[in-house]
Scaffold this active site. Structure first.
Site, PDB file in Angstrom:
ATOM      1  N   HIS A 106      -0.573  47.758  -0.063  1.00 17.79           N
ATOM      2  CA  HIS A 106      -0.037  46.512  -0.600  1.00 17.79           C
ATOM      3  C   HIS A 106      -1.049  45.380  -0.421  1.00 17.79           C
ATOM      4  O   HIS A 106      -1.318  44.602  -1.349  1.00 17.79           O
ATOM      5  CB  HIS A 106       1.260  46.137   0.145  1.00 17.79           C
ATOM      6  CG  HIS A 106       2.473  46.894  -0.300  1.00 17.79           C
ATOM      7  ND1 HIS A 106       2.594  48.246  -0.164  1.00 17.79           N
ATOM      8  CD2 HIS A 106       3.639  46.454  -0.881  1.00 17.79           C
ATOM      9  CE1 HIS A 106       3.774  48.626  -0.626  1.00 17.79           C
ATOM     10  NE2 HIS A 106       4.426  47.558  -1.075  1.00 17.79           N
ATOM     11  N   GLN A 142      56.960  42.862  -5.933  1.00 23.04           N
ATOM     12  CA  GLN A 142      55.822  43.517  -5.296  1.00 23.04           C
ATOM     13  C   GLN A 142      56.221  44.850  -4.689  1.00 23.04           C
ATOM     14  O   GLN A 142      55.538  45.854  -4.823  1.00 23.04           O
ATOM     15  CB  GLN A 142      55.252  42.605  -4.205  1.00 23.04           C
ATOM     16  CG  GLN A 142      53.993  43.123  -3.550  1.00 23.04           C
ATOM     17  CD  GLN A 142      52.839  43.200  -4.533  1.00 23.04           C
ATOM     18  OE1 GLN A 142      52.750  42.401  -5.464  1.00 23.04           O
ATOM     19  NE2 GLN A 142      51.969  44.169  -4.359  1.00 23.04           N
ATOM     20  N   GLU A 173      45.700  40.332  -1.590  1.00 20.76           N
ATOM     21  CA  GLU A 173      45.410  40.479  -3.020  1.00 20.76           C
ATOM     22  C   GLU A 173      46.006  39.304  -3.792  1.00 20.76           C
ATOM     23  O   GLU A 173      45.331  38.663  -4.600  1.00 20.76           O
ATOM     24  CB  GLU A 173      45.997  41.804  -3.500  1.00 20.76           C
ATOM     25  CG  GLU A 173      45.810  42.085  -4.973  1.00 20.76           C
ATOM     26  CD  GLU A 173      46.524  43.339  -5.420  1.00 20.76           C
ATOM     27  OE1 GLU A 173      46.239  43.812  -6.532  1.00 20.76           O
ATOM     28  OE2 GLU A 173      47.385  43.851  -4.660  1.00 20.76           O
ATOM     29  N   HIS A 174      47.275  39.024  -3.569  1.00 24.33           N
ATOM     30  CA  HIS A 174      47.973  37.912  -4.229  1.00 24.33           C
ATOM     31  C   HIS A 174      48.466  36.924  -3.179  1.00 24.33           C
ATOM     32  O   HIS A 174      49.049  37.336  -2.176  1.00 24.33           O
ATOM     33  CB  HIS A 174      49.190  38.414  -5.014  1.00 24.33           C
ATOM     34  CG  HIS A 174      48.914  39.574  -5.918  1.00 24.33           C
ATOM     35  ND1 HIS A 174      49.288  40.872  -5.607  1.00 24.33           N
ATOM     36  CD2 HIS A 174      48.296  39.632  -7.117  1.00 24.33           C
ATOM     37  CE1 HIS A 174      48.919  41.676  -6.587  1.00 24.33           C
ATOM     38  NE2 HIS A 174      48.313  40.952  -7.513  1.00 24.33           N
ATOM     39  N   HIS A 195      56.392  48.437  -6.560  1.00 23.25           N
ATOM     40  CA  HIS A 195      55.208  49.196  -6.985  1.00 23.25           C
ATOM     41  C   HIS A 195      55.128  50.542  -6.287  1.00 23.25           C
ATOM     42  O   HIS A 195      54.824  51.567  -6.904  1.00 23.25           O
ATOM     43  CB  HIS A 195      53.937  48.402  -6.679  1.00 23.25           C
ATOM     44  CG  HIS A 195      53.572  47.403  -7.730  1.00 23.25           C
ATOM     45  ND1 HIS A 195      53.081  47.760  -8.954  1.00 23.25           N
ATOM     46  CD2 HIS A 195      53.621  46.051  -7.730  1.00 23.25           C
ATOM     47  CE1 HIS A 195      52.843  46.681  -9.674  1.00 23.25           C
ATOM     48  NE2 HIS A 195      53.171  45.623  -8.955  1.00 23.25           N
ATOM     49  N   ASP A 253      50.383  39.344 -13.556  1.00 25.40           N
ATOM     50  CA  ASP A 253      50.318  40.798 -13.722  1.00 25.40           C
ATOM     51  C   ASP A 253      50.146  41.199 -15.178  1.00 25.40           C
ATOM     52  O   ASP A 253      49.592  42.264 -15.469  1.00 25.40           O
ATOM     53  CB  ASP A 253      51.604  41.443 -13.191  1.00 25.40           C
ATOM     54  CG  ASP A 253      51.632  41.537 -11.677  1.00 25.40           C
ATOM     55  OD1 ASP A 253      50.565  41.407 -11.053  1.00 25.40           O
ATOM     56  OD2 ASP A 253      52.727  41.742 -11.118  1.00 25.40           O
TER      57      ASP A 253
END
Length: 447
Positions: free
Chosen positions: A432, A271, A339-340, A274, A373
């Protein structure tokens, strides 16, 4: 060295979610922006100016900003069929085979997602919904130091499965060739993208949102990017749809005392490589495991290629958190909404019910994030920045829209018309109310 923190310290630091306007901008970036624009500007203002230029000057603005920001003048703004064919020859056949395997699994997974039109008649007419694909979608693919052909597959294939009529991709050029990375071109071709364009950053988002002489405007923009593409997506939202505002990637690993410390360390490092802004966090009630993982991280860094990036990530927003027990670990993870979320625990399936907020959950040491991934099947484009509290990974539904169907008859008018008239009158909308009253006064006429 990755830090070991107690729960309270972690919540005040690495588990704290800063607001958009609290994110600090490095001095080096401020200086670069001032040099580009001739005066101090914020990233948001820089993006606003670029978008306005693309909107008013089209292709010329795209070319100029690509040269100014990327240092490249592409030979053309659209990739040709011959250039795509040549890209295949520039990749090892094993890479092409891996992309095709991933594409097949991504396609198979998303074809199982339920999406359907339905109608229901209860005697007062028919109500229902039609599901229709979005007509035009643009996918943005980053092209920086680590081009991500996998992200092309993970975004474009769900769109194609949904039935998007015209699917385009835009991605930055390489300095050496003026063309996108060949792996991006091959992935786009495998995914069935209809047209590929060359531009990056905010100017690329502007081209998709507004259209230029070469690039037609789209109805929705998807795909990850850097700070400037994310700010651009935020500014064009409403003119076009967007998939979300992706921030730096993040992983939370929950591990018990029996977890393999070397594998836990490997997952954190995967991780961290990145981006220096990426977050890799381990939650565990076992101090012994925490110390073993800390040592394994330090040992494994030495053999990795992006060590400078990893060290920056580990020092900034990453760490190991000692929790009272696994229940507290899950509570912290749910509050963080990662996220994960990776469960390196005994019997991970029995803990799945504890998960409330996450983009994706990886169950067990053999079902780890890196497989997700690339080749597992679900899209790896997942909500970041805590948005997993309300957002979902890219899926077929992102590329569909629902059209409501109203097919009511006179029985429905008699039953619900008076209530509609009352509510319209309550809101002060006399026209209306009159539209209902006229029908109620002539119930013998067909609707």
């Amino acid at each position: 060295m990755i830090r070991i923190l107690d729960s309270a310290s972690a919540q005040a630091t690495i588990l704290r979610r800063p607001a958009w306007d609290e994110i600090s901008v490095p001095d080096s970036l401020r200086a670069a922006l001032a040099a580009q624009f001739g005066e101090p500007v914020t990233p948001d203002e820089a993006v606003r100016r670029i978008l306005h230029d693309v909107r008013t000057r089209g292709d010329d603005a795209l070319r100029e900003w690509t040269l100014r920001l990327d240092g490249v003048q592409p030979p053309t703004l659209q990739v040709t069929a011959d250039q795509i064919e040549a890209a295949y020859t520039q990749l090892d056949s094993a890479v092409v085979d891996a992309l095709r395997l991933a594409a097949a699994r991504i396609d198979a997974f998303h074809r199982r997602q339920p999406t359907h039109t339905w109608m229901h008649n209860d005697g007062e007419g028919t109500l229902g919904q039609m599901v229709r694909p979005i007509a035009r979608v643009g996918v943005y693919a980053p092209g920086g130091s680590a081009p991500l052909p996998s992200s092309v597959l993970m975004t474009a294939i769900p769109a194609r499965v949904a039935g998007v009529e015209h699917l385009v991709l835009i991605t930055p050029p390489q300095r050496a060739t003026g063309l996108p990375h060949p792996a991006i071109l091959v992935a786009a071709d495998i995914a069935g993208v209809d047209a590929l364009y060359i531009a990056g950053g905010a100017q690329a988002i502007g081209a998709l949102a507004f259209g230029t002489e070469t690039i037609p405007r789209v109805d929705k923009i998807c795909g990850p990017g850097n700070l400037f593409t994310t700010l651009a997506k935020r500014q064009v939202f409403g003119i076009v749809g967007i998939d979300g505002l992706p921030g730096p990637t993040e992983t939370v690993v929950i591990a018990d005392a029996n977890a393999n410390p070397h594998w836990a360390a490997a997952d954190l490092l995967a991780q961290a490589e990145h981006d220096v802004l990426a977050s890799a966090i381990l939650l565990t009630p076992s101090r012994a495991l925490a110390e073993q993982v800390q040592a394994a991280v330090s040992a494994q860094i030495e053999d990795l290629g992006r060590s400078e990036t990893i060290v920056g990530s580990l020092a900034r927003g990453s760490g190991i958190v000692i929790t009272a027990d696994l229940h507290e670990a899950f509570a912290l993870a749910n509050a963080y909404a990662p996220e994960h979320l990776c469960l390196l625990v005994d019997n991970p399936w029995q803990w799945l019910g504890e998960v409330r907020h996450a983009g994706g959950v990886f169950l067990g040491e053999r079902s780890f994030e890196v497989l997700g991934d690339y080749v597992a099947g679900p899209s790896h484009v997942m909500p970041t920045g805590g948005t997993a509290r309300f957002a979902s990974p890219i899926n077929v539904g992102d590329f569909l829209k629902i059209i409501s169907i109203f097919g009511l008859n006179e029985s429905a008018l008699a039953n619900i018309g008076p209530a509609a008239q009352i509510l319209a009158t309550t809101e002060g909308l006399t026209a209306h109310a009159a539209a209902v009253a006229q029908r109620l006064a002539s119930t013998d006429e067909p609707l």
